[in-house]
Design a protein around this motif. Structure first.
Motif, PDB file in Angstrom:
ATOM      1  N   GLY A  16       0.827  -1.200   0.000  1.00 54.58           N
ATOM      2  CA  GLY A  16       0.000   0.000   0.000  1.00 54.58           C
ATOM      3  C   GLY A  16       0.861   1.248   0.000  1.00 54.58           C
ATOM      4  O   GLY A  16       1.902   1.285   0.645  1.00 54.58           O
ATOM      5  N   PHE A  17       0.452   2.269  -0.730  1.00 58.22           N
ATOM      6  CA  PHE A  17       1.140   3.555  -0.770  1.00 58.22           C
ATOM      7  C   PHE A  17       0.120   4.639  -0.478  1.00 58.22           C
ATOM      8  O   PHE A  17      -1.028   4.513  -0.839  1.00 58.22           O
ATOM      9  CB  PHE A  17       1.739   3.828  -2.150  1.00 58.22           C
ATOM     10  N   LEU A  18       0.551   5.710   0.136  1.00 54.76           N
ATOM     11  CA  LEU A  18      -0.342   6.815   0.438  1.00 54.76           C
ATOM     12  C   LEU A  18       0.368   8.108   0.069  1.00 54.76           C
ATOM     13  O   LEU A  18       1.429   8.398   0.608  1.00 54.76           O
ATOM     14  CB  LEU A  18      -0.694   6.785   1.928  1.00 54.76           C
ATOM     15  N   ALA A  41       4.200  -1.506   5.317  1.00 58.56           N
ATOM     16  CA  ALA A  41       4.775  -2.853   5.236  1.00 58.56           C
ATOM     17  C   ALA A  41       3.765  -3.827   4.637  1.00 58.56           C
ATOM     18  O   ALA A  41       2.558  -3.588   4.632  1.00 58.56           O
ATOM     19  CB  ALA A  41       5.206  -3.319   6.618  1.00 58.56           C
ATOM     20  N   ASN A  42       4.246  -4.915   4.178  1.00 61.18           N
ATOM     21  CA  ASN A  42       3.473  -5.954   3.501  1.00 61.18           C
ATOM     22  C   ASN A  42       2.895  -6.969   4.474  1.00 61.18           C
ATOM     23  O   ASN A  42       3.013  -8.163   4.271  1.00 61.18           O
ATOM     24  CB  ASN A  42       4.425  -6.691   2.553  1.00 61.18           C
ATOM     25  N   ILE A  43       2.274  -6.501   5.551  1.00 59.13           N
ATOM     26  CA  ILE A  43       1.851  -7.434   6.590  1.00 59.13           C
ATOM     27  C   ILE A  43       0.372  -7.307   6.943  1.00 59.13           C
ATOM     28  O   ILE A  43      -0.049  -7.765   7.996  1.00 59.13           O
ATOM     29  CB  ILE A  43       2.712  -7.256   7.859  1.00 59.13           C
ATOM     30  N   GLY A  44      -0.409  -6.692   6.090  1.00 64.74           N
ATOM     31  CA  GLY A  44      -1.835  -6.570   6.369  1.00 64.74           C
ATOM     32  C   GLY A  44      -2.137  -5.677   7.558  1.00 64.74           C
ATOM     33  O   GLY A  44      -3.107  -5.875   8.259  1.00 64.74           O
ATOM     34  N   VAL A  59      -4.681   6.757  -2.485  1.00 64.33           N
ATOM     35  CA  VAL A  59      -4.308   5.459  -1.960  1.00 64.33           C
ATOM     36  C   VAL A  59      -4.111   4.506  -3.132  1.00 64.33           C
ATOM     37  O   VAL A  59      -4.994   4.348  -3.972  1.00 64.33           O
ATOM     38  CB  VAL A  59      -5.383   4.911  -1.000  1.00 64.33           C
ATOM     39  N   LEU A  60      -2.933   3.890  -3.203  1.00 63.73           N
ATOM     40  CA  LEU A  60      -2.605   2.935  -4.251  1.00 63.73           C
ATOM     41  C   LEU A  60      -2.335   1.593  -3.597  1.00 63.73           C
ATOM     42  O   LEU A  60      -1.715   1.527  -2.552  1.00 63.73           O
ATOM     43  CB  LEU A  60      -1.362   3.395  -5.023  1.00 63.73           C
ATOM     44  N   ASN A  61      -2.779   0.529  -4.226  1.00 62.91           N
ATOM     45  CA  ASN A  61      -2.607  -0.790  -3.648  1.00 62.91           C
ATOM     46  C   ASN A  61      -2.404  -1.793  -4.763  1.00 62.91           C
ATOM     47  O   ASN A  61      -3.079  -1.728  -5.781  1.00 62.91           O
ATOM     48  CB  ASN A  61      -3.849  -1.129  -2.825  1.00 62.91           C
ATOM     49  N   GLY A  62      -1.453  -2.695  -4.608  1.00 57.18           N
ATOM     50  CA  GLY A  62      -1.226  -3.706  -5.634  1.00 57.18           C
ATOM     51  C   GLY A  62      -0.267  -4.768  -5.154  1.00 57.18           C
ATOM     52  O   GLY A  62       0.359  -4.644  -4.108  1.00 57.18           O
ATOM     53  N   GLU A  63      -0.166  -5.821  -5.924  1.00 59.17           N
ATOM     54  CA  GLU A  63       0.740  -6.910  -5.563  1.00 59.17           C
ATOM     55  C   GLU A  63       2.163  -6.567  -5.964  1.00 59.17           C
ATOM     56  O   GLU A  63       2.400  -6.017  -7.033  1.00 59.17           O
ATOM     57  CB  GLU A  63       0.299  -8.196  -6.243  1.00 59.17           C
ATOM     58  N   PRO A  64       3.141  -6.893  -5.131  1.00 54.64           N
ATOM     59  CA  PRO A  64       4.543  -6.641  -5.478  1.00 54.64           C
ATOM     60  C   PRO A  64       4.928  -7.433  -6.727  1.00 54.64           C
ATOM     61  O   PRO A  64       4.436  -8.541  -6.942  1.00 54.64           O
ATOM     62  CB  PRO A  64       5.327  -7.156  -4.270  1.00 54.64           C
ATOM     63  N   GLU A  67      10.551  -7.902  -8.809  1.00 63.88           N
ATOM     64  CA  GLU A  67      11.555  -7.690  -9.847  1.00 63.88           C
ATOM     65  C   GLU A  67      12.313  -6.422  -9.503  1.00 63.88           C
ATOM     66  O   GLU A  67      11.784  -5.541  -8.835  1.00 63.88           O
ATOM     67  CB  GLU A  67      10.894  -7.495 -11.221  1.00 63.88           C
ATOM     68  N   PRO A  68      13.564  -6.299  -9.986  1.00 59.85           N
ATOM     69  CA  PRO A  68      14.272  -5.038  -9.755  1.00 59.85           C
ATOM     70  C   PRO A  68      13.574  -3.898 -10.494  1.00 59.85           C
ATOM     71  O   PRO A  68      12.966  -4.120 -11.546  1.00 59.85           O
ATOM     72  CB  PRO A  68      15.663  -5.293 -10.325  1.00 59.85           C
ATOM     73  N   VAL A  69      13.637  -2.713  -9.932  1.00 60.36           N
ATOM     74  CA  VAL A  69      13.034  -1.537 -10.549  1.00 60.36           C
ATOM     75  C   VAL A  69      14.084  -0.438 -10.597  1.00 60.36           C
ATOM     76  O   VAL A  69      14.708  -0.131  -9.584  1.00 60.36           O
ATOM     77  CB  VAL A  69      11.794  -1.066  -9.765  1.00 60.36           C
ATOM     78  N   VAL A  70      14.280   0.138 -11.791  1.00 58.90           N
ATOM     79  CA  VAL A  70      15.231   1.229 -11.986  1.00 58.90           C
ATOM     80  C   VAL A  70      14.461   2.371 -12.631  1.00 58.90           C
ATOM     81  O   VAL A  70      13.739   2.169 -13.605  1.00 58.90           O
ATOM     82  CB  VAL A  70      16.400   0.790 -12.902  1.00 58.90           C
ATOM     83  N   GLN A  71      14.606   3.590 -12.089  1.00 62.25           N
ATOM     84  CA  GLN A  71      13.918   4.758 -12.624  1.00 62.25           C
ATOM     85  C   GLN A  71      14.942   5.809 -12.996  1.00 62.25           C
ATOM     86  O   GLN A  71      15.903   6.041 -12.277  1.00 62.25           O
ATOM     87  CB  GLN A  71      12.950   5.316 -11.575  1.00 62.25           C
TER      88      GLN A  71
END
Length: 109
Positions: A16-18, A41-44, A59-64, A67-71
């Protein structure tokens, strides 16, 4: 006292992101203000948000993706090599031209 919203933002396996404007308090202790980005954290975990004034939240929510992420700049890829390739494609005009004369190469800041 401000308005209070209670919601479980994340389930196991989700992230989750806020993103917010103005000020809020999270779980009665953490303060977040305009343009803060909070990652849970990823713990509900259960999250309680309180705003003392009108606040705007995204509010954004999704499954991890696990994979590596480069921006870099506007590009988000999985490696520095893919980022370099995306910039090369952009510079060669493969993304098209917007607001430029035909045949003029794109301009990058």
């Amino acid at each position: 006292m401000g308005k209070c919203a209670r919601r479980c933002l994340v389930d196991d396996g989700d992230t989750g992101f806020l993103v917010m404007e103005r000020g809020i308090t999270i779980n009665d202790k953490t303060k977040a203000t305009t343009q803060d980005f909070v990652v849970f954290a990823n713990i509900g975990e259960r999250v309680v948000i309180e705003a003392r004034e009108k606040a705007h939240l995204l509010v954004l929510n999704g499954e991890p993706i696990h994979e590596p992420v480069v921006q870099s700049g506007p590009f988000v890829m999985n490696s520095e090599r893919e980022i370099a390739h995306a910039f090369a494609d952009f510079d060669s005009g493969k993304f098209g031209y917007l607001g430029l004369n035909p045949g003029e190469p794109p301009r990058r800041k």
